[in-house]
Enzyme design. Structure first.
Site, mmCIF file in Angstrom:
data_model
loop_
_atom_site.group_PDB
_atom_site.id
_atom_site.type_symbol
_atom_site.label_atom_id
_atom_site.label_comp_id
_atom_site.label_asym_id
_atom_site.label_seq_id
_atom_site.Cartn_x
_atom_site.Cartn_y
_atom_site.Cartn_z
ATOM 1 N N ARG A 35 0.835 -1.199 0.000
ATOM 2 C CA ARG A 35 0.000 0.000 0.000
ATOM 3 C C ARG A 35 0.866 1.242 0.000
ATOM 4 O O ARG A 35 1.954 1.232 0.581
ATOM 5 C CB ARG A 35 -0.893 0.030 1.244
ATOM 6 C CG ARG A 35 -2.027 -0.957 1.212
ATOM 7 C CD ARG A 35 -2.831 -0.873 2.483
ATOM 8 N NE ARG A 35 -3.468 0.425 2.667
ATOM 9 C CZ ARG A 35 -4.638 0.776 2.140
ATOM 10 N NH1 ARG A 35 -5.301 -0.071 1.391
ATOM 11 N NH2 ARG A 35 -5.150 1.974 2.358
ATOM 12 N N ASN A 92 11.932 0.120 3.832
ATOM 13 C CA ASN A 92 11.190 -0.706 2.874
ATOM 14 C C ASN A 92 12.199 -1.521 2.072
ATOM 15 O O ASN A 92 13.299 -1.049 1.775
ATOM 16 C CB ASN A 92 10.399 0.211 1.928
ATOM 17 C CG ASN A 92 9.616 -0.555 0.882
ATOM 18 O OD1 ASN A 92 8.962 -1.558 1.180
ATOM 19 N ND2 ASN A 92 9.663 -0.096 -0.365
ATOM 20 N N HIS A 114 12.680 -3.054 -1.592
ATOM 21 C CA HIS A 114 12.099 -2.856 -2.930
ATOM 22 C C HIS A 114 12.917 -3.645 -3.945
ATOM 23 O O HIS A 114 14.146 -3.533 -3.979
ATOM 24 C CB HIS A 114 12.104 -1.370 -3.307
ATOM 25 C CG HIS A 114 11.511 -1.121 -4.655
ATOM 26 N ND1 HIS A 114 10.153 -1.155 -4.878
ATOM 27 C CD2 HIS A 114 12.094 -0.886 -5.853
ATOM 28 C CE1 HIS A 114 9.932 -0.939 -6.165
ATOM 29 N NE2 HIS A 114 11.082 -0.772 -6.783
ATOM 30 N N SER A 151 16.801 -3.207 -3.185
ATOM 31 C CA SER A 151 17.289 -2.080 -2.381
ATOM 32 C C SER A 151 16.517 -2.026 -1.071
ATOM 33 O O SER A 151 15.308 -2.285 -1.043
ATOM 34 C CB SER A 151 17.041 -0.752 -3.104
ATOM 35 O OG SER A 151 17.606 -0.748 -4.400
ATOM 36 N N THR A 155 10.171 7.703 2.917
ATOM 37 C CA THR A 155 9.840 9.131 3.023
ATOM 38 C C THR A 155 8.512 9.338 2.289
ATOM 39 O O THR A 155 7.880 8.362 1.863
ATOM 40 C CB THR A 155 10.938 10.003 2.364
ATOM 41 O OG1 THR A 155 10.989 9.667 0.973
ATOM 42 C CG2 THR A 155 12.297 9.783 3.008
ATOM 43 N N ASP A 176 8.973 4.893 -2.954
ATOM 44 C CA ASP A 176 10.228 4.192 -3.279
ATOM 45 C C ASP A 176 11.364 5.188 -3.532
ATOM 46 O O ASP A 176 12.302 4.901 -4.281
ATOM 47 C CB ASP A 176 10.058 3.281 -4.513
ATOM 48 C CG ASP A 176 9.032 2.183 -4.278
ATOM 49 O OD1 ASP A 176 8.904 1.742 -3.132
ATOM 50 O OD2 ASP A 176 8.358 1.780 -5.245
HETATM 51 C C1 GRF Z 1 9.488 -8.794 -2.187
HETATM 52 O O1 GRF Z 1 9.979 -9.061 -3.463
HETATM 53 C C2 GRF Z 1 9.735 -7.351 -1.835
HETATM 54 O O2 GRF Z 1 10.890 -6.847 -2.408
HETATM 55 C C3 GRF Z 1 8.547 -6.673 -2.416
HETATM 56 O O3 GRF Z 1 7.486 -7.562 -2.213
HETATM 57 C C4 GRF Z 1 7.981 -8.889 -2.132
HETATM 58 C C5 GRF Z 1 7.512 -9.459 -0.853
HETATM 59 O O4 GRF Z 1 7.792 -10.821 -0.739
HETATM 60 N N1 GRF Z 1 8.392 -5.372 -1.852
HETATM 61 P P1 GRF Z 1 7.518 -11.560 0.637
HETATM 62 O O5 GRF Z 1 6.076 -11.302 1.035
HETATM 63 O O6 GRF Z 1 8.472 -11.016 1.663
HETATM 64 O O7 GRF Z 1 7.766 -13.003 0.356
#
Ligand code: GRF
Length: 222
Positions: free
Chosen positions: A93, A109, A111, A138, A143, A147
């Site tokens: 979200r 986060n 990403h 990453s 913020t 991303d």
């Molecule tokens: C991961 O690839 C993360 O980078 C992205 O969402 C995915 C989450 O995977 N933001 P999980 O739920 O931790 O298995």
């Protein structure tokens, strides 16, 4: 060292959450996960947390009139658990900027791209379509910019000629897990912090994101 309380926000599978739980149990992370919260009651990640005996919270956004109302209730409930860090680990979200503001410097986060490339969704597909030679994940401070916060560290892998979004994601995932655990560990050990808009690493401004070496350790880029 006293344990460092963290909250983890999840929407899906929970493999990054599992990686944090495993690292903590293996003695590699001086953290306590005080809450795992989700916007999806059926998220497998919540079942992982329950099985590990961690407090969980499922909040349905449909029960709120506005997005910001959901976000502020969610973060009020998170604050009640007094985490020193909130980790977005597959939390799908976009958060309200006013709700995020008091947490800047205390929220990260993971990403799946080498930011600033490929913010947003379908990162593996977009990296392949662009013919990238490398791809990665990453960990960044959250913020108000999606991303877009300062990047702490990255894990990079080569793209193979026959990669599909699925094979790329599968190969990247274990590196991503180590990356997240390593960043959380550095923050818990107070080696990484956000001071103003700059990341401090061992007391110095980090000009370029740390790189994860093949042994899983984070290192300054040379
Ligand atoms: C991961 O690839 C993360 O980078 C992205 O969402 C995915 C989450 O995977 N933001 P999980 O739920 O931790 O298995």
């Amino acid at each position: 060292m006293p344990t460092f309380p963290i909250a983890v926000l999840v929407s899906g599978r929970g493999s990054n959450l599992s990686a944090l739980i495993d690292a903590q149990r293996g003695g590699a992370l001086p953290i306590e996960i005080v809450l795992v919260a989700s916007d999806k009651a059926h998220a497998p990640a919540l079942r992982i947390a329950e099985a590990a005996g961690i407090a969980t919270l499922a909040l349905d956004p449909a029960g709120y009139r506005q997005r910001a109302d959901f976000d502020s209730d969610l973060f009020a409930r998170i604050a009640a658990h007094s985490p020193q860090l909130v980790v977005l680990a597959g939390f799908m979200r976009i958060l309200d900027v006013d709700v995020v503001a008091p947490w800047v410097g205390r929220m990260i986060n993971i990403h799946p791209s080498l930011l600033p490339k490929y913010r947003g969704l379908r990162t593996h597909e977009r990296a392949l379509a662009a013919g990238e030679a490398t791809h990665g994940s990453s960990v960044h401070y959250v913020t108000s910019e999606l991303d877009g916060g300062p990047v702490i560290a990255q894990a990079e892998i080569p793209v193979a000629a026959d990669d599909t979004p699925m094979t790329l994601a599968t190969r990247l995932l274990p590196r991503e897990h180590r990356l997240l655990a390593a960043c959380v560990g550095m923050i818990a050990e107070r080696r990484i912090a956000l001071v103003g808009s700059a990341i401090q690493y061992d007391g110095r401004v980090l000009e370029t994101p740390l790189r994860m070496r093949s042994d899983g350790e984070l290192a300054s880029p040379v």
